[in-house]
Design an enzyme around this catalytic site. Structure first.
Site, PDB file in Angstrom:
ATOM      1  N   HIS A   6       0.850  -1.195   0.000  1.00  0.00           N
ATOM      2  CA  HIS A   6       0.000   0.000   0.000  1.00  0.00           C
ATOM      3  C   HIS A   6       0.876   1.231   0.000  1.00  0.00           C
ATOM      4  O   HIS A   6       2.013   1.210   0.488  1.00  0.00           O
ATOM      5  CB  HIS A   6      -0.961   0.007   1.192  1.00  0.00           C
ATOM      6  CG  HIS A   6      -0.315   0.179   2.530  1.00  0.00           C
ATOM      7  ND1 HIS A   6      -0.082   1.418   3.101  1.00  0.00           N
ATOM      8  CD2 HIS A   6       0.161  -0.726   3.437  1.00  0.00           C
ATOM      9  CE1 HIS A   6       0.481   1.275   4.282  1.00  0.00           C
ATOM     10  NE2 HIS A   6       0.660  -0.020   4.516  1.00  0.00           N
TER      11      HIS A   6
ATOM     12  N   ASP B 150      -0.405   4.485   0.932  1.00  0.00           N
ATOM     13  CA  ASP B 150      -0.841   5.556   1.817  1.00  0.00           C
ATOM     14  C   ASP B 150      -0.060   5.474   3.130  1.00  0.00           C
ATOM     15  O   ASP B 150       0.555   4.449   3.447  1.00  0.00           O
ATOM     16  CB  ASP B 150      -2.340   5.481   2.075  1.00  0.00           C
ATOM     17  CG  ASP B 150      -2.749   4.229   2.837  1.00  0.00           C
ATOM     18  OD1 ASP B 150      -2.315   3.129   2.429  1.00  0.00           O
ATOM     19  OD2 ASP B 150      -3.496   4.342   3.836  1.00  0.00           O
TER      20      ASP B 150
ATOM     21  N   ASP C 269       6.748   1.963   6.292  1.00  0.00           N
ATOM     22  CA  ASP C 269       5.384   1.436   6.175  1.00  0.00           C
ATOM     23  C   ASP C 269       4.590   2.277   5.178  1.00  0.00           C
ATOM     24  O   ASP C 269       4.083   3.330   5.521  1.00  0.00           O
ATOM     25  CB  ASP C 269       4.736   1.479   7.556  1.00  0.00           C
ATOM     26  CG  ASP C 269       3.327   0.934   7.592  1.00  0.00           C
ATOM     27  OD1 ASP C 269       2.907   0.287   6.606  1.00  0.00           O
ATOM     28  OD2 ASP C 269       2.621   1.168   8.591  1.00  0.00           O
TER      29      ASP C 269
ATOM     30  N   GLU D 187      -4.919   1.701   3.235  1.00  0.00           N
ATOM     31  CA  GLU D 187      -4.721   0.631   4.218  1.00  0.00           C
ATOM     32  C   GLU D 187      -4.760   1.170   5.640  1.00  0.00           C
ATOM     33  O   GLU D 187      -5.292   0.520   6.545  1.00  0.00           O
ATOM     34  CB  GLU D 187      -3.385  -0.067   3.955  1.00  0.00           C
ATOM     35  CG  GLU D 187      -3.181  -1.363   4.754  1.00  0.00           C
ATOM     36  CD  GLU D 187      -2.569  -1.137   6.134  1.00  0.00           C
ATOM     37  OE1 GLU D 187      -2.624  -2.055   6.974  1.00  0.00           O
ATOM     38  OE2 GLU D 187      -2.046  -0.019   6.388  1.00  0.00           O
ATOM     39  N   GLU D 188      -4.202   2.366   5.835  1.00  0.00           N
ATOM     40  CA  GLU D 188      -4.162   2.946   7.171  1.00  0.00           C
ATOM     41  C   GLU D 188      -5.546   3.344   7.663  1.00  0.00           C
ATOM     42  O   GLU D 188      -5.717   3.669   8.841  1.00  0.00           O
ATOM     43  CB  GLU D 188      -3.225   4.150   7.196  1.00  0.00           C
ATOM     44  CG  GLU D 188      -1.788   3.870   6.772  1.00  0.00           C
ATOM     45  CD  GLU D 188      -1.055   2.901   7.689  1.00  0.00           C
ATOM     46  OE1 GLU D 188      -1.633   2.489   8.715  1.00  0.00           O
ATOM     47  OE2 GLU D 188       0.094   2.545   7.377  1.00  0.00           O
TER      48      GLU D 188
END
Length: 581
Positions: free
Chosen positions: A168, A170, A203, A237-238
């Site tokens: 991901h 984001d 991340d 995703e976050e």
């Protein structure tokens, strides 16, 4: 001494020597046999922790190092290029540029097409197109729900199950109040000679860049896969992935059908040293989760005439009671966590004798299993990994200092053990709060159903609600007839670890693990039994102040980025050559 006595002495010594020959022969033979045995069991391979890993079929079976065979020369050539200064400079540029594009996800973002804060995703699309031209020329590229990216690398053999690579792009927002705490600006992508700094460097933009970078390199070398590869990159995703991964997964499911993928890999744990040995722990499971909202309503009024307990006071009592009664935690033998502990016992160089013995005996002894808990649960990380956790993360109440609060509420986040369920977690909360609801004379309702009502006039109400609950993920097979994908991943991890360090032999132990949080894979469960959460990088220790995921000073080392690219090159080639998936 005269000649006669000398002659007798010589004859006597000769007889003694002759009598000792058989004994000497046996002793020498025994010593030689022992030396041969010791030499044959001595591991002369290079060590990367305190001792090398010896493959075993015991508590923690290890797969052999798996390097591509058909494409060995290609794999070797790419590995050599990854080791060059020029490639390192390119890879640093890839990730640094990705970090510089702010792709924050907020909890209050509106629908796609209406919310302007989504639009920075388009800048990231443009960056990928410019940076990885071959990927965007050869592969089929689709934009799902406007911002989700779906890449299809069509294989030559359509009878083979495809594989899915996830990431991901984001990131969590940067708190403006923490800007002064950052070593470098959070969206600078600054490279200090060792680390690439910035939000998303860890991340999960490094995972995405590692994946697409590996494909770009393979394309440049003219590689054409037999097996189809699909890459799916989410953009929220976050925030739970409801707009990104959920829509991507629905598209893929409609196109390929259920259980149609050989394996799926997404972000997750990497490798690190534990108990003096380097362990990799690809996630084969994932906890469930549920947020439970507690809402207290009570009569308002002037604070000069307060009741015995205000709504905030009652809520506080409930939360203290909650924290004083955490979930009972026990290790279950069928869980991935227990299998990981077995790996620690089998290969941990510095693990204490007491813990090693207890883990080994716990396979058949409940007493020993309780001893394992007593030792491991002194570390809160292990305890949290095994059991259901609860954390009071949000609280609110009152609007003015001289007005009694009519409302007070809190949100409790639960991460559900793989042996439990959403219903069991909710029932635990109901049972926990029922006595206090009666003590404070509250009308108690959960999810629209009244649980209890005071015999007299209620002094207020307590409501429990939740908007979403996620059950624990299915466990991916890691032993037995269906474990070929896990075995392939394990062998790939070992091959990448060795190749990046120019080692031979078996230098890293691989055991089943589980991430502490949830990933976008929750939307992909119907597509494969074989879902793994693993990002091949040195995760360091839990006390590493530079990890930075979701906090200040997030960073990712250039060396780890190169190894991530090498991992995905090796994984793609190994998957493509496999006849067992």
């Amino acid at each position: 001494m005269n000649l006669q006595s000398q002659s007798w002495s010589a004859r006597r010594q000769s007889r003694v020597v002759r009598s000792l020959k058989p004994i000497i022969f046996v002793a020498v033979a025994a010593l030689l046999s022992t030396a041969i045995f010791l030499f044959s069991t001595y591991d002369t391979r290079p060590l990367t922790s305190q001792y090398a890993i010896v493959s075993s079929r015991g508590l923690c079976p290890q797969e052999d190092v798996l390097i591509p065979r058909t494409n060995f020369e290609l794999w070797t050539a790419i590995g050599e290029e990854i080791g060059t200064i020029a490639f390192k400079a390119s890879a640093i540029h890839w990730l640094s540029g990705a970090v510089q594009i702010e792709t924050e996800t907020y909890d209050d973002m509106g629908p796609v097409g209406e919310e302007p804060r989504w639009e920075n995703r388009l800048l990231f699309h443009e960056y990928l197109e410019k940076t990885f031209p071959l990927v965007h020329t050869v592969l089929k590229v689709e934009k799902i729900n406007k911002y989700g990216l779906l890449y299809t690398w069509q294989g030559t053999n359509v009878s083979l199950k495809p594989s899915l690579l996830m990431a991901h792009f984001d990131v969590v927002p940067v708190n403006p109040e923490t800007l002064s705490e950052w070593a470098y600006p959070p969206y600078s992508g600054w490279f200090d000679g060792q680390l690439i700094w910035g939000r998303g460097s860890n991340d999960d933009k490094s995972g995405l860049i590692g994946t697409i970078g590996a494909i770009e390199v393979l394309l440049r070398y003219g590689f054409q896969p037999s097996r189809t590869f699909v890459a799916a990159f989410g953009f929220d995703e976050e925030g739970g992935g409801s707009r990104g991964a959920k829509e991507l997964a629905a598209t893929v499911l409609h196109r390929y059908g259920e259980n149609s993928f050989a394996l799926i890999i997404d972000e997750g744990g990497g490798f690190s040293e534990k108990f003096g040995t380097v362990f990799a722990t690809p996630g084969i499971a994932e906890k469930g989760s549920v947020n439970i909202d507690l809402s207290i309503a009570a009569p308002g009024g002037h604070s000069s005439i307060p009741p015995e307990h205000t709504s905030i006071g009652i809520l506080s009592a409930l939360l203290v009671h909650l924290e004083n009664h955490p979930f009972e935690v026990h290790i279950e033998r069928e869980t991935s966590s227990y299998q990981m502990f077995q790996c620690f016992a089998e290969y941990g160089a510095t693990i204490s004798a007491a813990l090693r013995d207890a883990i080994k005996q716990s396979a058949s002894s409940d007493v020993a299993l309780r001893e394992v808990e007593a030792i491991l649960f002194q570390d809160q990380w292990f305890k949290s990994l095994v059991g259901t956790t609860q954390a009071v993360d949000m609280i609110h109440g009152g609007v003015k200092s001289n007005a009694l609060p009519e409302q007070a509420w809190a949100v409790v986040n639960h991460r559900i053990a793989t042996t439990s369920s959403v219903n069991a977690t909710v029932e635990h909360a109901v049972d926990l709060f029922l006595p206090l609801a009666k003590e404070f004379d509250l009308k108690f309702s959960t999810f629209g159903k009244t649980i209890s009502t005071p015999e007299t006039e209620p002094k207020g109400s307590l409501k429990l609600t939740t908007s979403f609950g996620l059950e624990p993920a299915p466990i991916s097979p890691f032993r037995g007839d269906k474990s070929a994908p896990y075995q392939l991943l394990s062998g790939t991890i070992k091959a990448t670890y060795n190749a990046h360090r120019d080692l031979s032999g078996d230098n890293i132990a691989v055991g089943p693990g589980m991430p502490t949080g949830n990933t976008d894979t929750k939307h992909y469960w119907p597509l494969s039994e074989h879902i793994f959460r693993y990002k091949h990088h040195n995760g360091g220790s839990s006390n590493n102040p530079l990890s930075g995921a979701h906090t200040v000073n997030e960073s990712f080392s250039a060396d780890s980025l190169l190894e991530t690219v090498q991992f995905f090159v090796t994984l793609i080639l190994n998957i493509d050559e496999s006849n067992e998936l």
